[in-house]
Design a protein around this motif. Structure first.
Motif: not given
Length: 368
Positions: A112-120, A140-142, A149-154, A170-180
């Protein structure tokens, strides 16, 4: 393309929202004759052929150095194969860069990028795809809701536990809706309880969305618990690929029999498509195995104590919760392990009688 949507209420990290998918997004994946050689002549992959079905959860299982992570990296485009072809769907992506393969990837390290929030962090892939700010934030919220982790975005990475950080990854990997979706030992840095919880969440999400998933692990329990099929690798080759049940009950090779689960090695003779040992005659997984002296691999749970059978002496016994494992010695000194009900408590040096359950066995030639 399927859109990630959620329904229900999240009450905490252990109670993720339900996930609804309109259609499966998984692609068929093929590795054809993949060879990977590193400088110095080391061949990490030796002509691998593998087909992964659309929406399938496949585990690559094997010891360190067997080539499983290299295979994943070739599939991801992070390593170039020395020869062979990689196909995702109908497209040959052998020379396509990783960023253009429509994959999501989760590593052992959370990355994870340490200077970014979970949402970012979750938004990052969408930002690179130039998705608009409002759409980016919503998706990203979805995705965070989906992994509980709905309440952990900040929160920033240092404010999250290891399990929570891996959920963000895992959320970051899935948010782009990959085929694999590719998972490279994503649970190995977590404690046992969190590991079990998160692997179940990964499997639930994968089933809900139908994403073709490849999961690399050296942990046989993980592989057997979540995969549709397991490919056991050794020295750059696939020893056996099968459902977890078939892999365990009908190990095709001695390596698989010993690496997946536990097996006793007992001397016997192969004759007429059977293994003969002690007073038992057991069917072979491979009836065509050459006749002669052999090592027979028998699971501890395929042995039992009875009123008659082979006389053995108890060496030790261990309580393992729902069952007990007792080590006994045959009259020729061969030591074997028996898995049985915890309520039966043998005493050291006690004389018992051993019986075979008759399950199919793997064999190898006798090593003199």
């Amino acid at each position: 393309m399927t859109t990630l949507t959620t329904a229900g209420t999240v009450t905490g990290p252990s109670a993720p929202a339900a996930v609804v998918a309109s259609t499966p997004t998984g692609a068929q994946v093929e590795l054809r004759g993949i060879v990977k050689e590193f400088p110095g002549g080391h061949r990490a992959l030796d002509a691998i052929d593998l087909t992964i079905r659309p929406g399938e959860f496949l585990a690559l299982l094997g010891p360190s150095g067997c080539g499983k992570t290299t295979a994943l990296r070739v599939l991801a485009g992070l390593e170039a194969a020395t020869s062979g072809t990689v196909l995702i769907g109908d497209a040959d992506v052998s020379t396509t860069p990783a960023r253009s393969r429509d994959i999501g990837m989760v590593f052992q390290s959370y990355s994870l990028f340490p200077h970014m929030t979970a949402l970012a962090n979750v938004e990052f892939g969408l930002r690179m795809r130039r998705v608009g700010a409002d759409e980016r934030r919503r998706r990203a919220g979805d995705a965070l809701e989906m992994v509980g982790l709905g309440g952990f975005g900040g929160r920033y990475a240092h404010e999250l536990s290891g399990g929570q950080q891996q959920r963000v990854a895992l959320a970051r990997a899935l948010v782009t809706e990959p085929r694999l979706l590719l998972l490279d030992e994503p649970l190995s840095a977590l404690d046992a309880r969190v590991r079990v919880q998160l692997r179940e969440e990964i499997r639930r999400i994968q089933l809900d969305f139908g994403i073709t998933t490849v999961f690399v692990t050296h942990d046989q329990e993980e592989a057997l618990a979540v995969a549709d099929r397991v490919a056991v690798m050794r020295a750059g080759r696939i020893e056996q690929i099968a459902s977890p049940e078939e892999l365990y009950s009908r190990a095709a090779t001695p390596f698989v029999a010993e690496f997946v689960g536990s097996s006793n090695r007992i001397r016997g003779v192969v004759r007429d498509g059977f293994a003969e040992l002690c007073d038992a005659r057991l069917p072979l997984v491979d009836p065509s195995f050459e006749e002669g002296d052999a090592i027979v691999f028998v699971r501890p749970e395929d042995l039992r104590f009875g009123d008659t059978g082979i006389p053995v002496d108890v060496v030790s016994t261990s309580f393992l919760g729902s069952y007990r494992r007792t080590t006994v010695a045959l009259e020729d000194g061969t030591v074997v392990r028996v898995q049985h009900a915890a309520a039966t408590v043998p005493e050291v040096d006690q004389r018992l009688f051993l019986q075979f359950a008759g399950a199919p066995v793997a064999v190898s030639a006798w090593e003199s």
